[in-house]
Design a protein around this motif. Structure first.
Motif, PDB file in Angstrom:
ATOM      1  N   LEU A  45       5.566  12.476   2.818  1.00 28.00           N
ATOM      2  CA  LEU A  45       6.272  11.934   1.655  1.00 28.00           C
ATOM      3  C   LEU A  45       6.435  13.003   0.574  1.00 28.00           C
ATOM      4  CD1 LEU A  45       4.641   8.389   1.216  1.00 28.00           C
ATOM      5  CD2 LEU A  45       6.840   8.947   2.256  1.00 28.00           C
ATOM      6  N   PHE A  63      -5.305   7.141  -3.970  1.00 26.10           N
ATOM      7  CA  PHE A  63      -5.774   5.751  -3.963  1.00 26.10           C
ATOM      8  C   PHE A  63      -6.621   5.453  -2.733  1.00 26.10           C
ATOM      9  CE2 PHE A  63      -1.954   5.541  -6.558  1.00 26.10           C
ATOM     10  CZ  PHE A  63      -2.311   4.684  -7.592  1.00 26.10           C
ATOM     11  N   ARG A  83       2.813   8.765  -8.966  1.00 23.25           N
ATOM     12  CA  ARG A  83       1.632   8.376  -8.186  1.00 23.25           C
ATOM     13  C   ARG A  83       1.479   9.274  -6.966  1.00 23.25           C
ATOM     14  NH1 ARG A  83       3.254   2.682  -9.055  1.00 23.25           N
ATOM     15  NH2 ARG A  83       4.075   2.594  -6.937  1.00 23.25           N
ATOM     16  N   LEU A  84       2.604   9.522  -6.316  1.00 20.46           N
ATOM     17  CA  LEU A  84       2.564  10.330  -5.100  1.00 20.46           C
ATOM     18  C   LEU A  84       1.992  11.714  -5.382  1.00 20.46           C
ATOM     19  CD1 LEU A  84       3.347  10.713  -2.120  1.00 20.46           C
ATOM     20  CD2 LEU A  84       5.611  11.414  -2.880  1.00 20.46           C
ATOM     21  N   ILE A 112       6.533   5.840  -9.193  1.00 13.94           N
ATOM     22  CA  ILE A 112       6.184   5.990  -7.776  1.00 13.94           C
ATOM     23  C   ILE A 112       6.021   7.470  -7.438  1.00 13.94           C
ATOM     24  CG2 ILE A 112       7.011   5.688  -5.412  1.00 13.94           C
ATOM     25  CD1 ILE A 112       8.249   3.055  -6.228  1.00 13.94           C
ATOM     26  N   ASP A 113       6.964   8.280  -7.908  1.00 12.22           N
ATOM     27  CA  ASP A 113       6.851   9.719  -7.654  1.00 12.22           C
ATOM     28  C   ASP A 113       5.614  10.297  -8.325  1.00 12.22           C
ATOM     29  OD1 ASP A 113       9.078   9.765  -6.124  1.00 12.22           O
ATOM     30  OD2 ASP A 113      10.444  10.374  -7.742  1.00 12.22           O
ATOM     31  N   PHE A 121      -8.115   1.850  -1.330  1.00 17.69           N
ATOM     32  CA  PHE A 121      -8.187   0.411  -1.611  1.00 17.69           C
ATOM     33  C   PHE A 121      -9.323  -0.225  -0.827  1.00 17.69           C
ATOM     34  CE2 PHE A 121      -3.761   1.795  -1.981  1.00 17.69           C
ATOM     35  CZ  PHE A 121      -3.527   1.499  -3.311  1.00 17.69           C
ATOM     36  N   ILE A 163       1.170  11.037   3.989  1.00 18.12           N
ATOM     37  CA  ILE A 163       1.372  11.178   2.545  1.00 18.12           C
ATOM     38  C   ILE A 163       1.937  12.557   2.207  1.00 18.12           C
ATOM     39  CG2 ILE A 163      -0.950  11.999   1.931  1.00 18.12           C
ATOM     40  CD1 ILE A 163      -0.638   9.895  -0.476  1.00 18.12           C
ATOM     41  N   MET A 177       0.834  -1.203   0.000  1.00 25.08           N
ATOM     42  CA  MET A 177       0.000   0.000   0.000  1.00 25.08           C
ATOM     43  C   MET A 177       0.870   1.255   0.000  1.00 25.08           C
ATOM     44  SD  MET A 177      -1.134   2.534   2.267  1.00 25.08           S
ATOM     45  CE  MET A 177      -1.051   1.897   3.937  1.00 25.08           C
ATOM     46  N   LEU A 178       1.906   1.239   0.840  1.00 20.93           N
ATOM     47  CA  LEU A 178       2.771   2.418   0.920  1.00 20.93           C
ATOM     48  C   LEU A 178       3.454   2.702  -0.411  1.00 20.93           C
ATOM     49  CD1 LEU A 178       4.320   1.857   4.469  1.00 20.93           C
ATOM     50  CD2 LEU A 178       2.740   3.669   3.774  1.00 20.93           C
ATOM     51  N   ILE A 179       3.905   1.630  -1.069  1.00 23.16           N
ATOM     52  CA  ILE A 179       4.551   1.827  -2.369  1.00 23.16           C
ATOM     53  C   ILE A 179       3.509   2.318  -3.379  1.00 23.16           C
ATOM     54  CG2 ILE A 179       5.800   0.698  -4.252  1.00 23.16           C
ATOM     55  CD1 ILE A 179       7.003  -1.201  -2.151  1.00 23.16           C
ATOM     56  N   SER A 180       2.291   1.774  -3.263  1.00 20.42           N
ATOM     57  CA  SER A 180       1.220   2.176  -4.191  1.00 20.42           C
ATOM     58  C   SER A 180       0.906   3.658  -4.080  1.00 20.42           C
ATOM     59  CB  SER A 180      -0.057   1.386  -3.910  1.00 20.42           C
ATOM     60  OG  SER A 180       0.167   0.021  -4.133  1.00 20.42           O
ATOM     61  N   ILE A 181       0.803   4.149  -2.847  1.00 24.61           N
ATOM     62  CA  ILE A 181       0.431   5.552  -2.727  1.00 24.61           C
ATOM     63  C   ILE A 181       1.613   6.476  -2.980  1.00 24.61           C
ATOM     64  CG2 ILE A 181      -1.466   5.065  -1.126  1.00 24.61           C
ATOM     65  CD1 ILE A 181       0.316   6.328   1.095  1.00 24.61           C
ATOM     66  N   GLY A 182       2.791   5.905  -3.177  1.00 21.31           N
ATOM     67  CA  GLY A 182       3.895   6.751  -3.614  1.00 21.31           C
ATOM     68  C   GLY A 182       5.083   6.840  -2.680  1.00 21.31           C
ATOM     69  N   TYR A 230      -6.501  -2.772   3.870  1.00 25.81           N
ATOM     70  CA  TYR A 230      -5.096  -2.424   4.133  1.00 25.81           C
ATOM     71  C   TYR A 230      -4.770  -1.020   3.642  1.00 25.81           C
ATOM     72  CZ  TYR A 230      -4.870  -7.500   4.424  1.00 25.81           C
ATOM     73  OH  TYR A 230      -5.096  -8.798   4.719  1.00 25.81           O
ATOM     74  N   LEU A 267       0.051   1.055 -11.225  1.00 21.82           N
ATOM     75  CA  LEU A 267       0.505   0.037 -10.276  1.00 21.82           C
ATOM     76  C   LEU A 267       0.991  -1.210 -11.008  1.00 21.82           C
ATOM     77  CD1 LEU A 267      -2.326   0.318  -7.596  1.00 21.82           C
ATOM     78  CD2 LEU A 267      -0.010   1.224  -7.449  1.00 21.82           C
TER      79      LEU A 267
END
Ligand SMILES: Nc1ncnc2c1ncn2[C@@H]1O[C@H](COP(=O)(O)OP(=O)(O)OP(=O)(O)O)[C@@H](O)[C@H]1O
Ligand SMILES: [Mg+2]
Lengths: 379, 227
Positions: free
Chosen positions: B114, B91, B85-86, B82-83, B93, B111, A278-283, B96, B58
């Motif tokens: 990040l 997202f 997406r951030l 990844i960047d 889900f 977030i 999940m953490l990798i998914s959200i960035g 989880y 993803l």
């Protein structure tokens, strides 16, 4: 896991401390009780052990020793290999003629007395026997024994000595083959002039042993000054062996720790696969995931380690006063000449070294789980 | 179409291409404009999740591509993605969603951490978003102490916190009871209406489908209808 790290480390550190204490104690005991920091002999005495191999110019040497600031105390000894005769039987012994006063200030051997007095008893030709030797010969205080040995002109002499006291050193073997008399008494029988075969020297600082012995060797001819490491190979072996044992034990503890961390982190990772995905998914970048896992293991380990080290410190602090009693092995240990009560020691530097090692291990053993974490797929 | 955010071009996805190939997506072409409130529906195994994963970057398509704001994300490197997406995609889900050891507030703020926002901005924005999703009172609760519906609302707040171009939600209501599901939809709808946030969500729930303004129906990896 925290508890496992803490307990593991605690046990390990206490073990290391105990071993450390054992080695230190044995070393100090041997040095303080008999060997001292350095000894002076006739160059051939140690190999030949002839009565005539005495120190040739001892007044000069004694003068030098009493004026040197590095020297704390010294004691001249008259030595002879001889026979001990009692009505029961005969035994070969090493006769150590010591000076009552200087020996007392130089070594701690007089603390080993279990019965009777040190050699200053007011009697003619007093002799001290090891407890077990006396038992074997059925001797008690006040009994008379005969010592026979060779004098400096090569003739055999015998004399009667009176048992004045019994001692028990850490080594039963030593007690079995060593007797103590006054060097004056022995000298009277040995030669016209007083002779000394050995001068034992205690220094203020053990580190100066090397320098002082070198200076003695240079200044005086026909003698051999040796430091404690040279005199007692046993001692240097113990110190070396102690180092190796310490290394091995530490290695085993660290290995166990590494496996523990690796295992815990892999399990934790397995449980948290979804969270990390999940953490990798959200960035969250993979570098951050990596850092997160490494940081977590270090924090976990350091917390556990801090607990373990604190516990160890407390245990060692308390045990270093009361001592660890190895009574059940006392007999075996005594035969080897080791004290059965061990006082563990660990220096602040050693604690620091262990902590550094633990952190390093935590870092290293978290790398693999951390790499695995960065490989978790997002779909 | 004006203000197109998402566009797919002949998107194909085949799982297990070597063993038993599964054609999860067959040449899907859709586009989503800013401000849409779109639902993707279809039977189980029809490819909804696969499509959302492709759009969200993803997973990579077997062929075809996805463009977001005209930018081809299919060609991006993993770390770039990844960047991306951030910064651009929110997202939500099915489960989880949250970090269990963090409070609701920390989960939302995380977030932005990040994204390297300032502490002040993180705090203010996380608080106001949690209030907006009706969790002003539960900010300091950890996920385990929150109901499933509350957890999903935290997830929506978290998705909004990063100020994305659009929010993807794969079956966000699947684990919720009817009331909670409707409540979540209310909040999503409100965000969409008031702040023009673009939502794309998949669902099986007819009541949720009814709330969508556009419904894309998938069957066997293809678009069956789009209305
Ligand atoms: N990782 C994967 N490996 C192999 N096949 C997969 C994988 N993920 C999905 N599939 C297959 O791809 C097809 C589409 O799956 P997908 O999950 O997109 O369907 P879905 O519409 O989301 O279904 P559901 O409503 O059950 O969530 C299914 O046949 C599924 O079995
Ligand atoms: Mg799905």
């Amino acid at each position: 896991m925290l508890a496992a790290i803490a307990i593991g480390l605690w046990a390990g550190v206490v073990t290391v401390g105990t071993m450390n204490g054992m080695v230190d104690q044995r070393m100090n005991y041997l040095i303080e009780n008999e060997i001292t920091h350095l000894q002076i002999h006739h160059p051939e005495y140690r190999t030949e052990r002839r009565p005539t191999d005495y120190i040739p110019n001892h007044p000069d040497i004694l003068n030098f020793l009493s004026s040197d600031e590095r020297v704390k105390a010294f004691a001249p000894r008259t030595l002879s290999d001889g026979m001990l005769q009692t009505p029961v039987k005969t035994a070969g012994v090493q006769i150590r003629g010591v000076d009552t006063e200087t020996e007392r200030t130089t070594t701690t051997f007089h603390e080993n007395m279990t019965e009777g007095d040190w050699l200053d008893a007011d009697m003619r030709n007093p002799v001290l026997l090891g407890e077990n030797l006396a038992r074997d010969h059925n001797m008690r205080i006040g009994n008379r024994i005969v010592l026979t040995f060779e004098d400096t002109s090569g003739d055999l002499t015998s004399a009667a000595f009176n048992v004045a006291g019994l001692f028990r050193s850490a080594s039963t073997d030593y007690d079995q083959r060593t007797v103590f008399v006054r060097n004056n008494d022995l000298n009277d029988l040995l030669s016209e002039e007083p002779v000394y075969h050995e001068i034992a020297v205690m220094l203020h600082d053990i580190e100066t042993a090397e320098a002082v012995s070198a200076e003695l060797n240079e200044r005086f001819g026909d003698i051999e000054a040796l430091t404690w490491t040279q005199i007692s190979p046993e001692l240097s072996t113990i110190v070396e062996l102690g180092g190796i044992m310490l290394f091995i034990v530490t290695g085993i503890i660290m290995l166990a720790l590494a496996f523990g961390i690796l295992n815990t982190m892999l399990m934790a990772l397995f449980e948290r696969m979804n969270e990390i995905a999940m953490l990798i998914s959200i960035g969250m970048s993979r570098i951050r995931v990596f850092m997160m896992i490494v940081l977590e293991s270090v924090i976990l380990t350091v917390t556990g380690a801090a607990g373990g080290l604190l516990l160890a410190w407390l245990s060692i602090a308390s045990l270093s006063e009361r001592g660890v009693n190895f009574e059940m092995f006392a007999e075996g240990i005594a035969e080897l000449g080791w004290d059965h009560i061990v006082y563990p020691v660990l220096s602040p530097n050693e604690y620091l070294a262990i902590l550094t090692l633990v952190i390093t291990i935590a870092l290293l053993s978290s790398v693999w789980p951390a790499i695995k974490a960065t490989r978790i797929r997002t779909s | 179409m004006e203000n197109t955010i998402i566009q797919t071009f002949d998107l194909c996805k085949i799982y297990n291409p070597d063993a038993v190939p599964v054609h999860a997506l067959r040449e899907v072409n859709i586009s989503v404009a800013e401000g849409e409130f779109t639902s993707i529906v279809g039977p189980s195994g029809s490819g909804k999740t696969t499509l959302l994963n492709m759009i969200g970057g993803l997973d990579k398509p077997t062929s075809g591509r996805v463009a977001i704001d005209g930018k081809n994300i299919t060609g991006m490197k993993d770390s770039e993605l990844i960047d991306f997406r951030l910064e651009h995609i929110g997202f939500v889900f099915q489960h989880y969603n949250l970090i269990p050891v963090f409070t609701a507030l920390e989960n939302v703020a995380f977030i932005m951490l990040l994204q390297k926002r300032t502490k002040k901005e993180m705090d203010e924005r996380a608080k106001s978003l949690l209030e907006a999703v009706g969790l002003g009172e539960r900010m300091d609760a950890r996920p385990a102490k929150l109901s499933g519906g509350q957890q999903q609302r935290v997830a929506v707040a978290r998705a909004l916190a990063s100020q994305p171009r659009f929010i993807l939600a794969d079956e966000p209501t699947a684990n919720l009871d009817g009331d909670s599901a409707m409540n979540l939809l209310d909040i999503m709808e409100k965000m969409n209406r008031e702040q023009n946030i673009t939502f794309i969500f998949s669902t099986h729930d007819q009541r949720v489908i009814d709330r969508a303004r556009r419904v894309i129906t998938m069957v066997d990896g293809g678009i069956y209808s789009d209305e």
